[in-house]
Design an enzyme around this catalytic site. Structure first.
Site, PDB file in Angstrom:
ATOM      1  N   LYS A  35       0.803  -1.237   0.000  1.00 55.32           N
ATOM      2  CA  LYS A  35       0.000   0.000   0.000  1.00 55.32           C
ATOM      3  C   LYS A  35       0.831   1.280   0.000  1.00 55.32           C
ATOM      4  O   LYS A  35       0.292   2.368  -0.133  1.00 55.32           O
ATOM      5  CB  LYS A  35      -0.932  -0.006   1.203  1.00 55.32           C
ATOM      6  CG  LYS A  35      -0.261   0.139   2.548  1.00 55.32           C
ATOM      7  CD  LYS A  35      -1.313   0.259   3.649  1.00 55.32           C
ATOM      8  CE  LYS A  35      -0.659   0.457   4.995  1.00 55.32           C
ATOM      9  NZ  LYS A  35      -1.613   0.643   6.072  1.00 55.32           N
ATOM     10  N   GLY A  37       2.982   2.350  -2.125  1.00 57.61           N
ATOM     11  CA  GLY A  37       3.265   2.946  -3.432  1.00 57.61           C
ATOM     12  C   GLY A  37       4.692   2.661  -3.864  1.00 57.61           C
ATOM     13  O   GLY A  37       5.131   3.100  -4.931  1.00 57.61           O
ATOM     14  N   GLY A  40       9.708  -2.701  -0.957  1.00 51.37           N
ATOM     15  CA  GLY A  40      10.884  -2.621  -0.092  1.00 51.37           C
ATOM     16  C   GLY A  40      10.574  -2.372   1.371  1.00 51.37           C
ATOM     17  O   GLY A  40      11.437  -2.498   2.230  1.00 51.37           O
ATOM     18  N   CYS A  43      12.284  -1.145   5.558  1.00 49.25           N
ATOM     19  CA  CYS A  43      13.736  -1.269   5.423  1.00 49.25           C
ATOM     20  C   CYS A  43      14.283  -0.394   4.291  1.00 49.25           C
ATOM     21  O   CYS A  43      15.190   0.409   4.488  1.00 49.25           O
ATOM     22  CB  CYS A  43      14.079  -2.733   5.185  1.00 49.25           C
ATOM     23  SG  CYS A  43      15.817  -3.035   4.932  1.00 49.25           S
ATOM     24  N   HIS A 324      16.983  -9.024   7.701  1.00 52.29           N
ATOM     25  CA  HIS A 324      17.468 -10.330   7.248  1.00 52.29           C
ATOM     26  C   HIS A 324      16.703 -11.469   7.902  1.00 52.29           C
ATOM     27  O   HIS A 324      16.547 -12.536   7.319  1.00 52.29           O
ATOM     28  CB  HIS A 324      18.985 -10.458   7.471  1.00 52.29           C
ATOM     29  CG  HIS A 324      19.472  -9.915   8.780  1.00 52.29           C
ATOM     30  ND1 HIS A 324      19.594  -8.585   9.021  1.00 52.29           N
ATOM     31  CD2 HIS A 324      19.844 -10.535   9.923  1.00 52.29           C
ATOM     32  CE1 HIS A 324      20.043  -8.401  10.254  1.00 52.29           C
ATOM     33  NE2 HIS A 324      20.190  -9.576  10.827  1.00 52.29           N
ATOM     34  N   HIS A 447      46.096 -12.111   5.055  1.00 47.41           N
ATOM     35  CA  HIS A 447      46.828 -11.091   5.798  1.00 47.41           C
ATOM     36  C   HIS A 447      47.223  -9.951   4.857  1.00 47.41           C
ATOM     37  O   HIS A 447      47.661 -10.225   3.748  1.00 47.41           O
ATOM     38  CB  HIS A 447      48.082 -11.691   6.427  1.00 47.41           C
ATOM     39  CG  HIS A 447      48.959 -10.654   7.081  1.00 47.41           C
ATOM     40  ND1 HIS A 447      48.664 -10.143   8.325  1.00 47.41           N
ATOM     41  CD2 HIS A 447      50.071 -10.016   6.647  1.00 47.41           C
ATOM     42  CE1 HIS A 447      49.571  -9.239   8.641  1.00 47.41           C
ATOM     43  NE2 HIS A 447      50.441  -9.134   7.633  1.00 47.41           N
TER      44      HIS A 447
HETATM   45  P1  FAD Z   1       8.233  -3.986   6.612  1.00 53.43           P
HETATM   46  O1  FAD Z   1       9.544  -3.734   6.026  1.00 53.43           O
HETATM   47  O2  FAD Z   1       7.728  -3.052   7.655  1.00 53.43           O
HETATM   48  O3  FAD Z   1       7.202  -4.053   5.395  1.00 53.43           O
HETATM   49  C1  FAD Z   1       5.839  -4.162   5.575  1.00 53.43           C
HETATM   50  C2  FAD Z   1       5.141  -3.513   4.409  1.00 53.43           C
HETATM   51  O4  FAD Z   1       3.765  -3.851   4.476  1.00 53.43           O
HETATM   52  C3  FAD Z   1       5.191  -1.992   4.418  1.00 53.43           C
HETATM   53  O5  FAD Z   1       5.751  -1.516   3.224  1.00 53.43           O
HETATM   54  C4  FAD Z   1       3.735  -1.558   4.542  1.00 53.43           C
HETATM   55  O6  FAD Z   1       3.424  -0.421   3.758  1.00 53.43           O
HETATM   56  C5  FAD Z   1       3.008  -2.769   4.001  1.00 53.43           C
HETATM   57  N1  FAD Z   1       1.638  -2.920   4.516  1.00 53.43           N
HETATM   58  C6  FAD Z   1       1.197  -2.826   5.790  1.00 53.43           C
HETATM   59  N2  FAD Z   1      -0.125  -3.086   5.859  1.00 53.43           N
HETATM   60  C7  FAD Z   1      -0.523  -3.335   4.582  1.00 53.43           C
HETATM   61  C8  FAD Z   1      -1.767  -3.671   3.993  1.00 53.43           C
HETATM   62  N3  FAD Z   1      -2.875  -3.831   4.737  1.00 53.43           N
HETATM   63  N4  FAD Z   1      -1.819  -3.841   2.660  1.00 53.43           N
HETATM   64  C9  FAD Z   1      -0.713  -3.698   1.884  1.00 53.43           C
HETATM   65  N5  FAD Z   1       0.477  -3.399   2.384  1.00 53.43           N
HETATM   66  C10 FAD Z   1       0.584  -3.222   3.724  1.00 53.43           C
HETATM   67  N6  FAD Z   1      16.910  -3.987  10.009  1.00 53.43           N
HETATM   68  C11 FAD Z   1      18.082  -4.543   9.664  1.00 53.43           C
HETATM   69  O7  FAD Z   1      18.177  -5.770   9.577  1.00 53.43           O
HETATM   70  N7  FAD Z   1      19.174  -3.764   9.385  1.00 53.43           N
HETATM   71  C12 FAD Z   1      19.135  -2.429   9.475  1.00 53.43           C
HETATM   72  O8  FAD Z   1      20.136  -1.764   9.219  1.00 53.43           O
HETATM   73  C13 FAD Z   1      17.924  -1.807   9.852  1.00 53.43           C
HETATM   74  N8  FAD Z   1      17.838  -0.472   9.946  1.00 53.43           N
HETATM   75  C14 FAD Z   1      16.648   0.094  10.287  1.00 53.43           C
HETATM   76  C15 FAD Z   1      16.601   1.477  10.412  1.00 53.43           C
HETATM   77  C16 FAD Z   1      15.428   2.095  10.761  1.00 53.43           C
HETATM   78  C17 FAD Z   1      15.384   3.593  10.877  1.00 53.43           C
HETATM   79  C18 FAD Z   1      14.257   1.312  10.983  1.00 53.43           C
HETATM   80  C19 FAD Z   1      12.960   1.968  11.329  1.00 53.43           C
HETATM   81  C20 FAD Z   1      14.295  -0.061  10.873  1.00 53.43           C
HETATM   82  C21 FAD Z   1      15.499  -0.691  10.535  1.00 53.43           C
HETATM   83  N9  FAD Z   1      15.608  -2.074  10.433  1.00 53.43           N
HETATM   84  C22 FAD Z   1      16.797  -2.638  10.111  1.00 53.43           C
HETATM   85  C23 FAD Z   1      14.456  -2.956  10.691  1.00 53.43           C
HETATM   86  C24 FAD Z   1      13.837  -3.416   9.362  1.00 53.43           C
HETATM   87  O9  FAD Z   1      13.443  -2.289   8.631  1.00 53.43           O
HETATM   88  C25 FAD Z   1      12.639  -4.321   9.613  1.00 53.43           C
HETATM   89  O10 FAD Z   1      12.995  -5.368  10.482  1.00 53.43           O
HETATM   90  C26 FAD Z   1      12.147  -4.911   8.305  1.00 53.43           C
HETATM   91  O11 FAD Z   1      11.776  -3.895   7.409  1.00 53.43           O
HETATM   92  C27 FAD Z   1      10.950  -5.841   8.534  1.00 53.43           C
HETATM   93  O12 FAD Z   1      10.517  -6.345   7.330  1.00 53.43           O
HETATM   94  P2  FAD Z   1       8.994  -6.768   7.096  1.00 53.43           P
HETATM   95  O13 FAD Z   1       8.914  -7.240   5.697  1.00 53.43           O
HETATM   96  O14 FAD Z   1       8.567  -7.671   8.187  1.00 53.43           O
HETATM   97  O15 FAD Z   1       8.147  -5.437   7.275  1.00 53.43           O
END
Ligand code: FAD
Ligand code: NAI
Length: 468
Positions: A35, A37, A40, A43, A324, A447
């Site tokens: 949702k 737009g 990724g 993250c 990861h 090394h």
């Molecule tokens: P998300 O990446 O949160 O993705 C979920 C997606 O679902 C979102 O794009 C959202 O828009 C979408 N969504 C939600 N509800 C709906 C719906 N009803 N319909 C359609 N789409 C929907 N982790 C690391 O390992 N290394 C790092 O260096 C790191 N740095 C970070 C720095 C910051 C500032 C932050 C905030 C987080 C960081 N993280 C890092 C954590 C990492 O971003 C998350 O652990 C990771 O993104 C989780 O992945 P995910 O796919 O579970 O969820």
């Protein structure tokens, strides 16, 4: 309009998009609903990638202002062009997002732009971003909707003066004074970015230490290094109120264990006290998917929720909230949905803080081993004794390896130092293969390389390090 799929993934973050690609590679018909737009997730768009872009730019700035001279490089006083720095960061994000769109096309994953709602165990209704609605029929539904910032009730985020990590990644100018609430990963990474660029940064932390959960010895040294760099820590304190004024924010801060309140003024306040699972608008109540007391979707070890055909991965479920880890969940689930085996060992997920020096860890801490009453060996090696680190003028920190004396397996590693985030990968692999410290010690390391510190720490587990 409705279409039939083997798998519909809701959420296009590292968990969701990787699950979608892997399932498609295995021959399943897959749609991924997002949702935002942009693909990724947190993250790529507002997390790992933009923060690492700014960490790298600000590191280069600090190198130029503070350390070039040591190398005999004379430059006139460097200046920050924040607009240009932010534009580069945005370009990095954009190219990564486009990369995933390309991978979706390549693997024939259908990208549905809109908000998904689970209307039954076999259907997802999507409110399309372009208007209108579409229903996707699915044999399997994957919840990969990620997480959101945990709010602090007395400090309301406006993303201008009181910001979350998202606002802290787009500040239009370097604040003179910044207060960060929370000495966790975001607080230290983004606090470091703005300190390097010239802000005076104070980090207020509820506990008496930074980076809760990480190895105590590692944290002590890390805190000393950050303090020397200029981060000011106010540990054992909590913020109980915030007043926004024309010029900034006045915070009320109290000792966590009780005592007199004081005021802290800042141009910008960053709230970084954690993240919580995000499942709003998914219709989980109606379809009967259970959450635990922390709002995480309850699953078994096969990512299966209590409702047949509905699965959950990544930040929405138990385990470290890391990109990861979400990716590993996604791959394992996709493989299981395609009839193969899949498993993720959360005990071997590395965690990295991308400051400089970096901080990295995997497995058990010494505190955990002591609590378990485990009999263990410690091997340690300082970067001051590593030739490459000396050549780089980056000798702060150490590698620590922990081995179980009974099983002779490495059970943990804790590194603060240059490129710690890359060095930890070797130990993760060793742990995956059930290796001993001696296995690492007997492996030939190039090394001069920083990785020799890992080898020497492994040698030190039997007190036979060569260069110490
Ligand atoms: P998300 O990446 O949160 O993705 C979920 C997606 O679902 C979102 O794009 C959202 O828009 C979408 N969504 C939600 N509800 C709906 C719906 N009803 N319909 C359609 N789409 C929907 N982790 C690391 O390992 N290394 C790092 O260096 C790191 N740095 C970070 C720095 C910051 C500032 C932050 C905030 C987080 C960081 N993280 C890092 C954590 C990492 O971003 C998350 O652990 C990771 O993104 C989780 O992945 P995910 O796919 O579970 O969820
Ligand atoms: P965090 O959980 O890492 O740290 C939060 C800190 O805030 C803790 O030290 C906690 O004790 C403290 N705290 C909680 N309530 C408080 C209060 N009222 N007052 C003062 N301090 C308080 O959370 P953070 O930094 O917000 O990051 C969220 C998550 O995002 C991380 O846990 C991690 O999973 C992920 N992340 C990962 C990164 C990486 O891998 N490099 C980078 C950034 C985020």
């Amino acid at each position: 309009m409705s279409e039939n799929y083997d798998v519909v993934v809701i959420g296009g973050g590292p968990g969701g998009y990787v699950c979608a690609i892997r399932a498609a590679q295995l021959g399943l018909k897959v749609a991924c609903v997002e949702k935002r737009g942009a693909l990724g997730g947190t993250c790529l768009n507002v997390g790992c990638i933009p923060s690492k872009a700014l960490l790298h730019s600000s590191h280069l700035f600090e190198e130029a202002t503070e350390h070039f001279d040591t190398h005999g490089i004379e430059v006139s006083k460097p200046k920050v062009n924040i607009e240009k720095m932010m534009a580069r960061k945005d370009k990095v994000v954009d190219s990564n997002v486009k990369g995933i769109e390309f991978l979706f096309k390549k693997n024939k994953v259908t990208y549905v732009k809109g908000a998904g709602e689970i209307t039954s165990p076999t259907s997802v209704k999507v409110a399309l971003l372009d208007g209108g609605e579409e229903t996707l029929n699915a044999k399997n539904i994957v919840i990969a909707t990620g997480s959101e910032v945990t709010p602090l009730p007395s400090v309301e985020i406006d993303e201008e003066k009181i910001v979350s990590s998202t606002g802290a990644l787009v500040l239009p100018k370097v604040p003179k004074k910044m207060v960060v609430i929370g000495a966790g990963v975001i607080g230290l990474e983004l606090g470091s970015v703005w300190r390097r660029l010239g802000a005076e940064v104070t980090v207020v932390e509820y506990l008496d230490r930074i980076l809760p959960g990480m190895d105590g010895e590692l944290v002590k040294q890390t805190q000393r290094i950050f303090a020397k760099q200029g981060l000011e820590f106010k540990l054992g304190h909590k913020v109980t109120g915030a007043k926004t004024t024309k010029s900034g924010v006045t915070l009320t801060v109290e000792p966590s264990k009780g005592g007199d309140a004081e005021e802290l003024k800042a141009d910008v306040v960053l709230v970084a006290i954690g993240r919580r699972p995000y499942t709003k608008g998914l219709g989980l109540d109606a379809v009967g998917v259970e959450l635990d007391d922390r709002g995480r979707v309850k699953t078994d070890e096969h990512f299966q929720t209590n409702v047949g055909g509905i699965f959950a991965i990544g930040d929405t479920i138990v385990g470290p909230m890391l990109a990861h880890k979400a990716e590993e969940d996604g791959v394992a689930l996709a493989e299981m949905l395609a009839g193969e085996e899949g498993h993720v060992d959360y005990g071997k997920v590395p965690g990295v803080v991308y400051t400089w020096p970096e901080v990295a860890a995997v497995g058990k801490t010494e505190e955990q081993l002591k609590e378990e009453g485990a009999d263990y060996k410690v091997g340690k090696f300082p970067f001051t004794a590593n030739g490459r680190a000396k050549a780089m003028e980056s000798t702060e920190g150490f590698v620590k390896i922990l081995e179980d004396k009974k099983t002779h397996r490495v059970v943990g590693a804790h590194i603060v130092g240059p490129a710690a985030g890359d060095l930890i990968a070797e130990v993760v692999l060793a742990m995956e293969y059930g290796a001993s410290a001696e296995d690492i010690a007997r492996t030939c390391h190039a090394h001069p390389a920083l990785g020799e510190s890992v080898k020497e720490a492994a040698l030190d587990a039997d007190k036979r390090a060569i260069h110490m």
